[in-house]
Design a protein around this motif. Structure first.
Motif, short mmCIF file in Angstrom:
data_model
loop_
_atom_site.label_atom_id
_atom_site.label_comp_id
_atom_site.label_asym_id
_atom_site.label_seq_id
_atom_site.Cartn_x
_atom_site.Cartn_y
_atom_site.Cartn_z
N THR A 120 -0.62 9.59 41.27
CA THR A 120 -0.17 8.32 40.70
C THR A 120 1.17 8.48 39.99
OG1 THR A 120 -2.50 7.73 40.32
CG2 THR A 120 -0.84 6.38 39.24
N SER A 121 1.30 9.54 39.20
CA SER A 121 2.54 9.76 38.46
C SER A 121 3.73 9.95 39.39
CB SER A 121 2.40 10.99 37.56
OG SER A 121 1.35 10.85 36.65
N ILE A 122 3.57 10.82 40.38
CA ILE A 122 4.68 11.15 41.25
C ILE A 122 5.04 9.99 42.17
CG2 ILE A 122 5.48 12.69 43.07
CD1 ILE A 122 5.31 13.96 40.28
N PHE A 123 4.03 9.36 42.78
CA PHE A 123 4.32 8.28 43.71
C PHE A 123 4.79 7.02 43.00
CE2 PHE A 123 1.61 10.79 46.63
CZ PHE A 123 2.48 10.84 47.71
N LEU A 128 11.64 4.39 42.29
CA LEU A 128 13.03 4.60 41.88
C LEU A 128 13.95 4.65 43.10
CD1 LEU A 128 14.65 5.10 39.24
CD2 LEU A 128 14.39 7.54 39.68
N ILE A 129 13.48 5.31 44.16
CA ILE A 129 14.26 5.38 45.40
C ILE A 129 14.31 4.01 46.06
CG2 ILE A 129 14.41 6.50 47.66
CD1 ILE A 129 12.86 8.85 46.47
N GLU A 130 13.19 3.29 46.04
CA GLU A 130 13.17 1.95 46.62
C GLU A 130 14.09 1.01 45.85
OE1 GLU A 130 9.06 1.04 46.34
OE2 GLU A 130 8.46 2.33 48.02
N PHE A 204 10.47 11.59 38.01
CA PHE A 204 11.76 10.93 37.79
C PHE A 204 12.91 11.90 38.09
CE2 PHE A 204 15.40 9.45 35.48
CZ PHE A 204 15.32 8.06 35.49
N ILE A 205 12.76 13.14 37.62
CA ILE A 205 13.81 14.15 37.85
C ILE A 205 14.01 14.38 39.35
CG2 ILE A 205 14.40 16.58 37.51
CD1 ILE A 205 12.77 16.42 34.87
N ILE A 206 12.91 14.42 40.09
CA ILE A 206 12.99 14.67 41.53
C ILE A 206 13.56 13.45 42.26
CG2 ILE A 206 11.65 15.16 43.61
CD1 ILE A 206 9.68 16.69 41.82
N VAL A 288 9.94 18.56 27.28
CA VAL A 288 10.95 19.21 28.12
C VAL A 288 11.27 18.36 29.35
CG1 VAL A 288 11.41 21.20 29.60
CG2 VAL A 288 10.43 21.54 27.33
N THR A 289 10.25 17.87 30.05
CA THR A 289 10.49 17.08 31.26
C THR A 289 11.18 15.76 30.94
OG1 THR A 289 8.19 16.27 31.09
CG2 THR A 289 8.63 18.10 32.61
N PHE A 290 10.79 15.12 29.81
CA PHE A 290 11.45 13.86 29.45
C PHE A 290 12.91 14.11 29.08
CE2 PHE A 290 12.64 10.48 26.45
CZ PHE A 290 12.37 9.37 27.24
#
Length: 306
Positions: A120-123, A128-130, A204-206, A288-290
């Protein structure tokens, strides 16, 4: 809107055949009206309203796509039932479970929950790409708000979705004998929230530098699936070979899995890591990721936003 973003926006409309003069007039009018409203405001929101707008858009957009909602829940549920029933009672490891005769359905339940949160998080960040391909991201970038607002709104949206989906999966917990107290339930939700937040920021980073969903899927298959496999979801850390165990100790998801297993099965004595350490690691991973997501979003490149 700075000169850099304006130039990117002008290049974007030229490529799509729009007349530049009309675009400039529309942007100037929009900017004037927006800044006028911003100047008359009390100044206490500090970008909260734009972030909440992006957050709401993510949630509404996700739940309007019924097939995506069903797929996120159904796939891990199917994995849990088939793999858990397939191993059955043949899986025995007293050091990683409540008892030596624990059914694999019980052991694999936290791993299935992690899978739901991960997917859910990644998809969610695939939107963002759309948004970039549809031109929506450009309209957000030229708005008079900080890019940190974009990061916060998108990440909070994905975090909310992943936490809610994980919460839904907890409905199946009583069927395998898992019962909660008020304190343990709140800690489980906290654990899910921290994992959701960190994984959404990672997504988001990816997704930020990408303009292709196929490339995004390739990165997921190459990087994120092994991240889940090495989280202690399928097999315990105590029984893994040395080099696999080392990778599992480095993997932040391992701490989320161990925290869930300790909370869902309070009788577990031989947990790999203490609960407080797991929560601290997850909180640090989230920060760190944020922070990295914020850095990536604010990095200036010559690549068009749409």
């Amino acid at each position: 809107m700075d000169r850099y973003d304006f130039r990117r926006a002008e290049t974007y409309v030229r490529k799509r055949g729009f007349r530049t003069q009309e675009f400039i007039e529309a942007i100037v009018a929009t900017q004037t009206a927006t800044l006028a409203r911003a100047n008359t405001a009390s100044g206490t929101t500090f970008g909260i309203l734009p972030a909440l707008s992006l957050w709401r858009r993510e949630v509404v957009r996700f739940y309007r796509n019924l097939s995506r909602v069903i797929g996120v829940i159904a796939s891990p549920l199917l994995f849990w039932i088939v793999i858990g029933s397939g191993f059955g009672t043949s899986f025995r490891n007293a050091g990683a479970s409540v008892g030596p005769n624990q059914h694999y359905l019980e052991f694999f339940f936290p791993g299935s929950l992690i899978m739901i949160v991960l997917f859910t998080s990644i998809f969610a960040m695939m939107s963002l790409i759309e948004d970039r391909n549809e031109g929506f991201l450009l309209s957000v970038l030229v708005a008079p708000v900080s890019r940190s607002v974009i990061v916060l709104g998108k990440v909070l949206g994905g975090t909310t979705l992943a936490t809610l989906q994980g919460f839904v999966f907890l409905v199946f917990a009583p069927f395998i004998g898992i019962h909660f107290t008020a304190g343990s339930f709140l800690l489980v939700i906290l654990d899910i929230f921290l994992m959701s937040f960190s994984l959404t920021a990672l997504g988001f980073i990816i997704a930020w530098p990408m303009d292709s969903t196929s490339g995004f899927h390739a990165i997921i298959n190459l990087f994120l699936i092994p991240l889940w496999l090495l989280s202690g979801s399928l097999f315990p850390l105590s029984g893994a070979s040395k080099w696999i165990a080392l990778l599992m100790r480095i993997n932040p998801l391992t701490y989320g899995t161990e925290a869930l297993r300790a909370l869902l099965y309070p009788g577990t004595e031989n947990v790999a890591f203490p609960l407080d350490l797991c929560l601290v690691v997850l909180a640090g991973f989230s920060v760190v990721t944020f922070a990295l997501a914020f850095v990536v979003a604010n990095r200036r490149t010559n690549k068009p936003a749409a």
